[in-house]
Design a protein around this motif. Structure first.
Motif, PDB file in Angstrom:
ATOM      1  N   ALA A 391       0.824  -1.221   0.000  1.00 42.59           N
ATOM      2  CA  ALA A 391       0.000   0.000   0.000  1.00 42.59           C
ATOM      3  C   ALA A 391       0.852   1.263   0.000  1.00 42.59           C
ATOM      4  CB  ALA A 391      -0.936  -0.013   1.206  1.00 42.59           C
ATOM      5  N   GLU A 392       1.968   1.262   0.766  1.00 44.15           N
ATOM      6  CA  GLU A 392       2.765   2.487   0.833  1.00 44.15           C
ATOM      7  C   GLU A 392       3.450   2.782  -0.496  1.00 44.15           C
ATOM      8  OE1 GLU A 392       5.786  -0.666   2.169  1.00 44.15           O
ATOM      9  OE2 GLU A 392       3.618  -0.313   2.275  1.00 44.15           O
ATOM     10  N   ASN A 395       0.842   4.396  -2.709  1.00 43.58           N
ATOM     11  CA  ASN A 395       0.648   5.799  -2.302  1.00 43.58           C
ATOM     12  C   ASN A 395       1.768   6.689  -2.829  1.00 43.58           C
ATOM     13  OD1 ASN A 395      -1.675   5.116  -0.925  1.00 43.58           O
ATOM     14  ND2 ASN A 395      -0.641   4.881   1.053  1.00 43.58           N
ATOM     15  N   GLU A 398       1.337   7.169  -6.651  1.00 45.92           N
ATOM     16  CA  GLU A 398       0.211   7.998  -7.077  1.00 45.92           C
ATOM     17  C   GLU A 398       0.262   9.407  -6.505  1.00 45.92           C
ATOM     18  OE1 GLU A 398      -3.329   5.752  -6.217  1.00 45.92           O
ATOM     19  OE2 GLU A 398      -3.163   4.705  -8.148  1.00 45.92           O
ATOM     20  N   ALA A 399       1.233   9.673  -5.652  1.00 50.66           N
ATOM     21  CA  ALA A 399       1.310  10.999  -5.022  1.00 50.66           C
ATOM     22  C   ALA A 399       1.538  12.100  -6.044  1.00 50.66           C
ATOM     23  CB  ALA A 399       2.425  11.021  -3.975  1.00 50.66           C
ATOM     24  N   THR A 404      -7.138  11.679 -10.663  1.00 48.79           N
ATOM     25  CA  THR A 404      -7.416  10.296 -10.262  1.00 48.79           C
ATOM     26  C   THR A 404      -7.520   9.369 -11.462  1.00 48.79           C
ATOM     27  OG1 THR A 404      -9.789  10.813 -10.278  1.00 48.79           O
ATOM     28  CG2 THR A 404      -8.618  11.016  -8.173  1.00 48.79           C
ATOM     29  N   LYS A 522       6.007  10.535  -0.562  1.00 47.38           N
ATOM     30  CA  LYS A 522       4.969  10.652   0.452  1.00 47.38           C
ATOM     31  C   LYS A 522       4.352   9.283   0.664  1.00 47.38           C
ATOM     32  CE  LYS A 522       3.817  15.390  -0.912  1.00 47.38           C
ATOM     33  NZ  LYS A 522       2.765  16.286  -1.413  1.00 47.38           N
ATOM     34  N   VAL A 523       4.250   8.887   1.914  1.00 48.72           N
ATOM     35  CA  VAL A 523       3.659   7.592   2.242  1.00 48.72           C
ATOM     36  C   VAL A 523       2.309   7.815   2.916  1.00 48.72           C
ATOM     37  CG1 VAL A 523       3.983   5.448   3.491  1.00 48.72           C
ATOM     38  CG2 VAL A 523       5.947   6.628   2.566  1.00 48.72           C
TER      39      VAL A 523
END
Length: 523
Positions: A391-392, A395, A398-399, A404, A522-523
């Motif tokens: 997941a991280e 993230n 996609e940061a 979207t 960014k996580v």
């Protein structure tokens, strides 16, 4: 300062105050087809240091990189791995301090004294060669880093009383180093030592001379437009450069650069000298493949199982079709086909099982200084579905998306490479009091990624307000390969320690790499 940001998901720095810090790491374009990542790992004071390096490649689907046309073998052909000790950090003043036991000069003096006193121990000769190489590495890094510091921090050049005071003091130290190298040249001539040792000193002398000239010229080029530099530092700097040129003319002119030449000789010998000097830092990575032995055993087992069933079915056929020759022959052919099918099925299943149990590649890490085994590395590479990505990592990827819908508009193939490293701290510290950091270097070639890339320039029509006409303008066609680095260390109890992330974007076109961007993490 580390380029790999620590994820805010866990307050790891507070939980593990002694965890390693990644410093002076970088990801850069090496040439048109290669980018290079260099990670610095600081050894922790624990019996075994372990860290895991993960690379997540997000590759545009339009480049058509997938499991059917880009195998593991191809990936490892594109990947070059190096491990080396980080160059010891010793200032020029410390280097020339005769009481400094960490200085290569001090160690060389001790072994030269042994030879002068009549010792014929080959150990003295080997240690002198090794220390000459360390000396070349230390001098190069010391001068390079100090000049770079002055360039990046121009306020540090001066004190309250004198402009360029600190730069002048540093140039004075370089001049003292020149004098010391001249003295050493005389000592190596007077001491009765083998020709290969004389050659080793000559190589290190030429290398050090060329690096002094190179870094001083960098400083002159940077500061010559600054006020009062010409009156204060430039005369001394040019004298140092001239001294090195004259010195090399006396012993070897292989590294002379001419404006009226292609300078092939320079490039050739510069490469040889660099590899000779820096070889002392590189670790020897030796392949060890337990997977092939396990596969061989399972393949033999598959052949045995298939033969067992074929013989069993053969006996049953004899009992049922002994009086029917045509049916008997047909049944034997079917048994033969089933035997091969069963063997292939077991072999394929064995390959999948082995791939999950064993890494793709396994290496032993040996110290080039002592030839002792000091660790191991294990590597795996896999294509992932989007749902298999941590997941991280999703993230972080996609940061930087603008909308979207960007993931849908630019679908990507995900490739994950993982390298696990184990290093025996005691085996390193026993022989290397000056080495506390490891450089883990990865160089990756993107040439295979360009096979299906479109033309690098495409023309589009626009309405030109100035000419009131439709004109054709060139548009660069580029592709973005996003690479996320995840590095985690492990504590003495084998629990996960600090975790670091780094995200870069490799921008390329049909002709190769255009540039590399470092992006926010960014996580």
């Amino acid at each position: 300062m580390s380029i790999l940001k620590k994820g805010p998901v866990k307050e790891l720095e507070n939980n593990y105050p002694d965890s390693h810090i990644l410093e002076d790491s970088s990801v850069e374009k090496h040439d048109l087809y290669n980018f290079e990542a260099k990670m610095d790992y600081q050894l922790q004071n624990i019996p075994v240091n372990r860290y895991e390096l993960g690379l997540y490649f997000f590759i545009p689907r339009s480049l058509q990189i997938n499991p059917t046309n880009y195998s593991r073998e191809t990936f490892y052909t594109d990947l070059n791995n190096y491990m080396r000790f980080k160059t010891p950090q010793i200032a020029l003043s410390g280097l020339m301090n005769e009481k400094n036991e960490r200085s290569p000069f001090t160690k060389i003096n001790a072994h030269l004294e042994n030879i002068t006193n009549g010792s014929k121990n080959p150990h003295n000769y080997k240690k002198i060669v090794d220390e000459l190489k360390v000396l070349g590495c230390v001098v190069n890094v010391c001068i390079r880093d100090q000049i770079q510091y002055f360039i990046e921090n121009p306020e540090s050049l001066h004190n309250e009383e004198e402009d360029y005071h600190h730069l002048m003091a540093f140039l004075d130290q370089i001049e003292l180093l020149q004098e010391k190298m001249k003295k050493y040249a005389q000592e190596f001539i007077l001491v009765q030592i083998p020709g290969n040792l004389q050659e080793a000193f000559r190589f290190s002398d030429i290398y050090i001379s060329s690096q002094i000239e190179k870094h001083i010229l960098t400083a002159i080029k940077k500061f010559q437009s600054q006020p009062r530099f010409d009156e204060t530092c430039k005369p001394l700097a040019l004298r140092l450069v001239s001294n090195e040129k004259k010195h090399r003319e006396l012993i070897d002119n292989s590294l002379e650069i001419s404006k009226d030449s292609s300078n092939e000789k320079y490039s050739y010998w510069n490469g040889i000298l660099k590899k000779f000097i820096q070889s002392i830092l590189y670790l020897d990575i030796r392949p060890r493949d337990k997977k092939s032995k396990a596969l061989s055993a399972l393949y033999s087992f598959a052949a045995g199982i298939a033969m067992f069933f074929s013989i069993l079915l053969g006996f049953l056929i004899v009992d049922h079709y002994e009086q029917k020759p045509y049916a008997y022959i047909s049944a034997l052919i079917i048994v033969y086909i089933l035997k091969d099918k069963l063997k292939d099925s077991i072999r394929n299943a064995s390959t999948r099982i082995i791939a999950k149990v064993f890494p793709d590649r396994r290496f032993e890490v040996h110290d080039g200084f002592t030839d002792n085994k000091i660790g191991t590395t294990k590597e795996t590479v896999r294509f992932l579905e989007w749902g298999q990505i941590p997941a991280e990592i999703v993230n972080i990827r996609e940061a930087t998306n603008k909308t979207t819908l960007e993931r849908t508009g630019k679908p990507e193939i995900i490739l994950r490479y993982v390298k696990n490293v184990m290093l025996k701290t005691k085996s390193i510290q026993e022989y290397h009091s000056r080495h506390g950091d490891i450089n883990d270097i990865i160089r990756f070639n993107i040439r295979h990624f360009l096979q299906y890339a479109d033309d690098s320039v495409q023309n589009e029509n626009i309405w030109d307000e100035d000419s009131q006409k439709i004109i054709s303008v060139p548009c660069s066609k580029v592709y973005h390969i996003n690479v996320i680095f995840k590095i985690r260390s492990f504590t003495k109890s084998d629990k996960e320690g600090a975790v670091y992330y780094k995200k870069v974007r490799v921008i390329l076109d049909q002709n190769g790499i255009k540039r590399i961007m470092t992006l926010d993490t960014k996580v």
